[in-house]
Design an enzyme around this catalytic site. Sequence first.
Site, PDB file in Angstrom:
ATOM      1  CE1 TYR A  13      -4.067   2.007   0.772  1.00 46.02           C
ATOM      2  CE2 TYR A  13      -2.660   3.012   2.232  1.00 46.02           C
ATOM      3  CZ  TYR A  13      -3.895   3.110   1.899  1.00 46.02           C
ATOM      4  OH  TYR A  13      -4.958   4.100   1.933  1.00 46.02           O
ATOM      5  CG  ASP A  73      -8.814   7.870   4.170  1.00 47.83           C
ATOM      6  OD1 ASP A  73      -8.889   8.888   4.812  1.00 47.83           O
ATOM      7  OD2 ASP A  73      -7.824   7.446   3.339  1.00 47.83           O
ATOM      8  CG  ASP A 110       1.188  13.303  11.962  1.00 52.91           C
ATOM      9  OD1 ASP A 110       2.307  12.865  11.492  1.00 52.91           O
ATOM     10  OD2 ASP A 110       1.431  14.466  12.438  1.00 52.91           O
ATOM     11  CG  ASP A 163      -4.764   4.026   6.936  1.00 51.97           C
ATOM     12  OD1 ASP A 163      -5.318   5.054   7.241  1.00 51.97           O
ATOM     13  OD2 ASP A 163      -4.453   3.641   5.840  1.00 51.97           O
TER      14      ASP A 163
END
Lengths: 124, 124
Positions: free
Chosen positions: B14, B38, B96, B99
Amino acid sequence: MPTPEQMTAAVHAYVDAFAKADSEAAVALFAEDASVEDPVGTPPKVGTDAIREFYTYSMGTGAKLHLQGPIRVGENYAAFAFQVRLKMGEADATVDVIDVFRFEETGKVRKMEAYFGPANFGAA
Amino acid sequence: MPTPEQMTAAVHAYVDAFAKADSEAAVALFAEDASVEDPVGTPPKVGTDAIREFYTYSMGTGAKLHLQGPIRVGENYAAFAFQVRLKMGEADATVDVIDVFRFEETGKVRKMEAYFGPANFGAA
């Protein structure tokens, strides 16, 4: 909803509670019906009594939390990376963890999730 | 279930996809019916087409991901902290982020959550 500053303060209060081995200070951050899933994939501890038992045990190991990098704060959550340092018998051990706190409107944590696995254990 | 090594490799793939601005390499990590939230608190992007559109747009900003600390890997998830660096007009900006990837048995990501908020934006 709690402000970003209030959520950030809750995370620091959580770290401080471990520093002082003050389980009641940790318990006070959670809603009465909160759930603590630590680590994620294990049965959650639900409600004040189960949460108190969990933090009393956890702090009894001498675990201290050391934040790594900035706390990520959104509308109703805080996510943060840290290293746990504790004694395992004669040896010092470490665990790298990411926690997510989801807050309710009162500013209490309603859901906590701790992400780590066997690969995240190490020696200090 | 994917092994810890496979889930760790998916996270590195990723990061590499952003480094190469290769949106298809990112899309290939996700199940066909996966959801991408997201940041957390916004409507999820669901399914390959929506996920492709999202990563094509994201990578078009020139965003690059820089891992911060070890990847946390459990039974069916990986959680990781990183800094996004991107151009905003003439200026360099940073975000910052933490995930969380949840994997299905095939080893594909079925759910992605990105934790960050306004407090996590900065200047490089």
